[in-house]
Design a protein around this motif. Sequence first.
Motif, PDB file in Angstrom:
ATOM      1  N   VAL A  17      40.500  31.399  29.429  1.00  0.00           N
ATOM      2  CA  VAL A  17      39.308  32.175  29.767  1.00  0.00           C
ATOM      3  C   VAL A  17      38.851  31.894  31.196  1.00  0.00           C
ATOM      4  O   VAL A  17      38.452  32.805  31.931  1.00  0.00           O
ATOM      5  CB  VAL A  17      38.169  31.875  28.768  1.00  0.00           C
ATOM      6  CG1 VAL A  17      36.877  32.564  29.200  1.00  0.00           C
ATOM      7  CG2 VAL A  17      38.558  32.335  27.372  1.00  0.00           C
ATOM      8  N   ALA A  18      38.920  30.625  31.608  1.00  0.00           N
ATOM      9  CA  ALA A  18      38.507  30.278  32.970  1.00  0.00           C
ATOM     10  C   ALA A  18      39.395  30.972  34.004  1.00  0.00           C
ATOM     11  O   ALA A  18      38.913  31.441  35.038  1.00  0.00           O
ATOM     12  CB  ALA A  18      38.538  28.768  33.168  1.00  0.00           C
ATOM     13  N   ALA A  19      40.697  31.054  33.730  1.00  0.00           N
ATOM     14  CA  ALA A  19      41.613  31.722  34.662  1.00  0.00           C
ATOM     15  C   ALA A  19      41.329  33.216  34.727  1.00  0.00           C
ATOM     16  O   ALA A  19      41.348  33.814  35.812  1.00  0.00           O
ATOM     17  CB  ALA A  19      43.066  31.485  34.228  1.00  0.00           C
ATOM     18  N   LEU A  20      41.051  33.828  33.573  1.00  0.00           N
ATOM     19  CA  LEU A  20      40.719  35.250  33.571  1.00  0.00           C
ATOM     20  C   LEU A  20      39.412  35.494  34.320  1.00  0.00           C
ATOM     21  O   LEU A  20      39.272  36.496  35.032  1.00  0.00           O
ATOM     22  CB  LEU A  20      40.611  35.751  32.135  1.00  0.00           C
ATOM     23  CG  LEU A  20      41.880  35.634  31.280  1.00  0.00           C
ATOM     24  CD1 LEU A  20      41.625  36.173  29.879  1.00  0.00           C
ATOM     25  CD2 LEU A  20      43.053  36.350  31.922  1.00  0.00           C
ATOM     26  N   ALA A  21      38.472  34.571  34.180  1.00  0.00           N
ATOM     27  CA  ALA A  21      37.214  34.684  34.935  1.00  0.00           C
ATOM     28  C   ALA A  21      37.478  34.554  36.425  1.00  0.00           C
ATOM     29  O   ALA A  21      36.840  35.229  37.245  1.00  0.00           O
ATOM     30  CB  ALA A  21      36.235  33.611  34.463  1.00  0.00           C
ATOM     31  N   GLN A  22      38.424  33.688  36.812  1.00  0.00           N
ATOM     32  CA  GLN A  22      38.790  33.561  38.224  1.00  0.00           C
ATOM     33  C   GLN A  22      39.393  34.864  38.743  1.00  0.00           C
ATOM     34  O   GLN A  22      39.121  35.290  39.875  1.00  0.00           O
ATOM     35  CB  GLN A  22      39.775  32.412  38.408  1.00  0.00           C
ATOM     36  CG  GLN A  22      39.146  31.041  38.289  1.00  0.00           C
ATOM     37  CD  GLN A  22      40.158  29.931  38.439  1.00  0.00           C
ATOM     38  OE1 GLN A  22      41.291  30.025  37.963  1.00  0.00           O
ATOM     39  NE2 GLN A  22      39.760  28.868  39.124  1.00  0.00           N
ATOM     40  N   PHE A  23      40.218  35.512  37.910  1.00  0.00           N
ATOM     41  CA  PHE A  23      40.808  36.779  38.351  1.00  0.00           C
ATOM     42  C   PHE A  23      39.731  37.829  38.594  1.00  0.00           C
ATOM     43  O   PHE A  23      39.787  38.587  39.566  1.00  0.00           O
ATOM     44  CB  PHE A  23      41.815  37.288  37.321  1.00  0.00           C
ATOM     45  CG  PHE A  23      42.477  38.571  37.731  1.00  0.00           C
ATOM     46  CD1 PHE A  23      43.512  38.574  38.656  1.00  0.00           C
ATOM     47  CD2 PHE A  23      42.041  39.791  37.238  1.00  0.00           C
ATOM     48  CE1 PHE A  23      44.108  39.757  39.069  1.00  0.00           C
ATOM     49  CE2 PHE A  23      42.627  40.980  37.642  1.00  0.00           C
ATOM     50  CZ  PHE A  23      43.660  40.962  38.556  1.00  0.00           C
ATOM     51  N   LEU A  24      38.744  37.881  37.713  1.00  0.00           N
ATOM     52  CA  LEU A  24      37.652  38.833  37.886  1.00  0.00           C
ATOM     53  C   LEU A  24      36.758  38.473  39.069  1.00  0.00           C
ATOM     54  O   LEU A  24      35.999  39.308  39.557  1.00  0.00           O
ATOM     55  CB  LEU A  24      36.814  38.903  36.611  1.00  0.00           C
ATOM     56  CG  LEU A  24      37.519  39.443  35.365  1.00  0.00           C
ATOM     57  CD1 LEU A  24      36.584  39.409  34.166  1.00  0.00           C
ATOM     58  CD2 LEU A  24      38.039  40.858  35.594  1.00  0.00           C
TER      59      LEU A  24
END
Length: 451
Positions: A148-155
């Motif tokens: 989830v943290a990585a997906l948040a970084q992508f956004l």
Amino acid sequence: MQRSQQWSGGRGNWDLAFTRLSIVDLSDSGMQPMFNEDGSLVMIFNGEIYNSPELRVECERAGHRFSSTMDGEVILHLWEMEGSAALDRLNGIFEVAIASTVTGEVFIARDPLGVKPLFYSISRDTLWFASEIRALIAAGAPAGAYDVAALAQFLTFLWIPDPRTPYLGIRSIEPGHALHWSSTEVRQFRYCAPFVPADDPDPISPQHALREAEATIVSAVRRQLLSDVPIGLMASGGIDSSLLWWGAGSRIKRAFTIGWSDEGSGEGLWEDAATVRLLQQAFGTPVEYIEPEAAPEVLVESGDLFADPAHGLTRMIARAASSEGYKVLLSGQGGDELFAGYRRHQVVPFLAHAHLGSLGHTLEGILIRYGGDRLEVEYLARLTRALAERDPMRQYMQLCSYSTSLDRARALGCTPSEASDDVVWQRHADVWDSLPRGISPLRRAMTVDLN
């Protein structure tokens, strides 16, 4: 060309597979996996080693025998002499894996700037590694749940900082790092010094700086022309790719660009194509102008949803170049980090002198509500968020962030704390905090970008 190698014995076994582009040494001698003289080491390598001619002479003087003229072979023989210290001797962009047929241990490493991607997954006594995540998944590596943290970084950034990936079970080797794997140990280490500017650099005149920049650019471009195939250029019309064009001169055989023609576009993309035409006249290089209408309406072939937003256009140019027989294109990627080319770099020197506090958030809300979806509004919203902060690091990161924690939490269905600024900015904050105190805000921001 594809080749795979299976090996078992000693203290381990492995499967190695490689698809070769063939840029230096087009013969079968340059095929991989590649062994050293006595078969004690095996290597697969992707990239370019720009100082391979000098290193080759050094290895031959020490008695080593080469089986090819492929630039990466120098790593094998240098490794025999120096072990992992050989990595810091390499001037180039690369991902490499070296395994010992005697001990079964494996080293995988990535170039200092991280130009070449390298991903891995570990489960019990097994190591998987590849240059693409989908290759790991296809090989059966345990990807695990979504990070989830990585997906948040992508956004936040439109890319994911190392070492995270979209999956908890897959990580990337950080730039300038290596991983040592054996049946008894898994260890990561940094093999080169980090990119940190001098705290108190010697004064330099503008004239001397220009001469030094010119010599450095020309030297850097010319060493990247090491190739047994013709080299083209991905010409954007920007300063970075234009400098490469100038530095390479007549050695660039063909340039490729998108033929933007809509002068009414708010992006001003037609100006890029107009600049390329001026450079074509100045340098005399043939240029192919690719119609943007040729862009596919469906998901690009790779299916990579986490690619750079310019991924589709880049693939169009690469496809056109490939159809013309070009395997290698120089590109200006990374030039903005070196030469302060982003809009946020122009703003950084003034941030310390402006602070709006809560008024910044109020202005942001007004912009979002009434400004529409124009790019200028998005830029201004980031600027007002930055001016609402007091801490220099947080100010700069707001300029770099395309979303807020509430935006990310809403999109991912998680709590705002799971997608908070502190979570997505952690990698940047680590670099920021490691830098010398005396450097200017602009140099600090550029160094964070580069790292």
